[in-house]
Design a protein around this motif. Sequence first.
Motif, mmCIF file in Angstrom:
data_model
loop_
_atom_site.group_PDB
_atom_site.id
_atom_site.type_symbol
_atom_site.label_atom_id
_atom_site.label_comp_id
_atom_site.label_asym_id
_atom_site.label_seq_id
_atom_site.Cartn_x
_atom_site.Cartn_y
_atom_site.Cartn_z
ATOM 1 N N PRO A 123 44.276 35.100 37.130
ATOM 2 C CA PRO A 123 44.510 35.081 35.684
ATOM 3 C C PRO A 123 44.606 33.679 35.081
ATOM 4 O O PRO A 123 44.129 33.468 33.968
ATOM 5 C CB PRO A 123 45.820 35.853 35.514
ATOM 6 N N HIS A 124 45.202 32.728 35.785
ATOM 7 C CA HIS A 124 45.339 31.387 35.217
ATOM 8 C C HIS A 124 43.979 30.694 35.137
ATOM 9 O O HIS A 124 43.689 29.999 34.157
ATOM 10 C CB HIS A 124 46.326 30.558 36.057
ATOM 11 N N LYS A 127 42.090 32.304 32.269
ATOM 12 C CA LYS A 127 42.560 31.810 30.966
ATOM 13 C C LYS A 127 41.784 30.560 30.546
ATOM 14 O O LYS A 127 41.323 30.456 29.401
ATOM 15 C CB LYS A 127 44.055 31.509 31.037
ATOM 16 N N VAL A 160 45.025 32.674 24.418
ATOM 17 C CA VAL A 160 45.026 33.459 25.651
ATOM 18 C C VAL A 160 46.421 33.404 26.258
ATOM 19 O O VAL A 160 46.990 32.324 26.446
ATOM 20 C CB VAL A 160 43.991 32.933 26.663
ATOM 21 N N ILE A 162 49.130 35.046 29.358
ATOM 22 C CA ILE A 162 49.281 35.779 30.617
ATOM 23 C C ILE A 162 50.669 36.401 30.589
ATOM 24 O O ILE A 162 51.675 35.699 30.430
ATOM 25 C CB ILE A 162 49.135 34.851 31.834
ATOM 26 N N LYS A 169 50.169 41.225 36.509
ATOM 27 C CA LYS A 169 49.816 40.304 35.446
ATOM 28 C C LYS A 169 48.614 40.800 34.649
ATOM 29 O O LYS A 169 47.692 41.391 35.198
ATOM 30 C CB LYS A 169 49.499 38.921 36.032
ATOM 31 N N VAL A 171 45.886 39.519 31.386
ATOM 32 C CA VAL A 171 45.392 38.460 30.506
ATOM 33 C C VAL A 171 45.205 39.073 29.125
ATOM 34 O O VAL A 171 44.470 40.055 28.969
ATOM 35 C CB VAL A 171 44.070 37.865 31.012
ATOM 36 N N THR A 203 35.863 36.961 33.166
ATOM 37 C CA THR A 203 37.098 37.062 33.962
ATOM 38 C C THR A 203 36.967 37.905 35.218
ATOM 39 O O THR A 203 37.815 37.798 36.120
ATOM 40 C CB THR A 203 38.220 37.672 33.108
#
Length: 420
Positions: A123-124, A127, A160, A162, A169, A171, A203
């Motif tokens: 997810p990071h 982003k 964006v 999270i 998690k 997004v 993603t």
Amino acid sequence: MKQSSYSGFFKLSPEERLREVTEFCNLTSEEQEILKDPNCLDMDKADHMIENVIGRFALPLGVGLNFKINGKDYLIPMVSEEPSVVAAASNAAKIIRESGGFTTSNTGSVMIAQIQITDVADPHFAKIVIEENKEKIKTLCNEKDPILVKFGGGMEELEVRIIESIIGKMVIVHLKVNTLDAMGANAVNTMAEAVSPLLEELTGGKAFLRILSNLAIHRLARSRVKIKKETIGEDIVDKIITAYAFAEADPFRAVTHNKGIMNGIIPVVLATGNDTRAIESGAHAYASITGRYTSLTTWEKDKNGDLVGTIELPMAVGLVGGATKIHPTARVAVKMLGVKSAAELGEIIASVGLANNFAAIKALATEGIQRGHMSLHARNLATVAGAKGEVLELIVAQMIKEKNVRLEYAQELLKKFNSK
């Protein structure tokens, strides 16, 4: 120069009141008939507004008086079933008018569309990838509403986030869209749908929910007032601040305090054909945005000892689309206000909310809320009992004098007066 300040307006007949409003708002004869006709919304229009239509439902339309906002006089159309709301707004506006009226501002007309992306392994990293593709996302969104873009609106920014959830998690992508004079739900939802395949590609996740947020933090309306201590008395200034302090500190009090604010806001939202549920939910969410539910208004004493009050809340109202354009009475209500933009409408609505809040806490801090409520309640009960004209006024006076405000007693008094 036209003034919204009236004396004895409530003593006029409905026909006489309409004549006054007609003169102030320059209503046509057709528009006057719309306001008088409970069936102005014909069955065909009603059938196209919602599903499974079997009829129409009428509510009283009143006008809030005495409002001076940014130096301009307004008559405020208000639709409500609750007694005392319109009178409270008008009385508060009269007091506030003596100190200069309301001053307003807004933060623009940007709405948020949310896209929920699940099953993202990184997810990071995702982003950053989304943020790098901002211009591509913006172009794709704005292609979906070229008319909005032509008039200066459209998607402007991207955010964006999270977030942690019970399924892991997620997004969350926020599209920040300037919807101009539209409430904007259709525009932002369409953009969210359009950009979802691209976000999935970027993603490797799944774009799940795609919907606007009614917590419109980029579409705030603000209003402020200063009420001179000489107008209401220094002791009342202190009492109002004490009452406000309770609402600011305690959610059990704050929710009723804010309900009094919405007493003024929702009738104007409804009269103009806007979405009452969106405004209500956005307001209460904003009251909780710090993590603790609190007052939507503030009341303080300035260095001169005068009472100063403010309100700030999301105000996603529009002048184009939906019931605002379909419903005949809503169109007349918008004309009565003479507003040129949705932002101006939002500022007016916020001012009415501030007025009703002042009226409520002033009543609570002095004679108590029941005094005004019971007088109007007595009138309603006398009407239900069948009383009219002079007899109705006599019954109301008797019930209030004896503090016996019940339907059975109203019926008993009606028999008594009729027998005479």
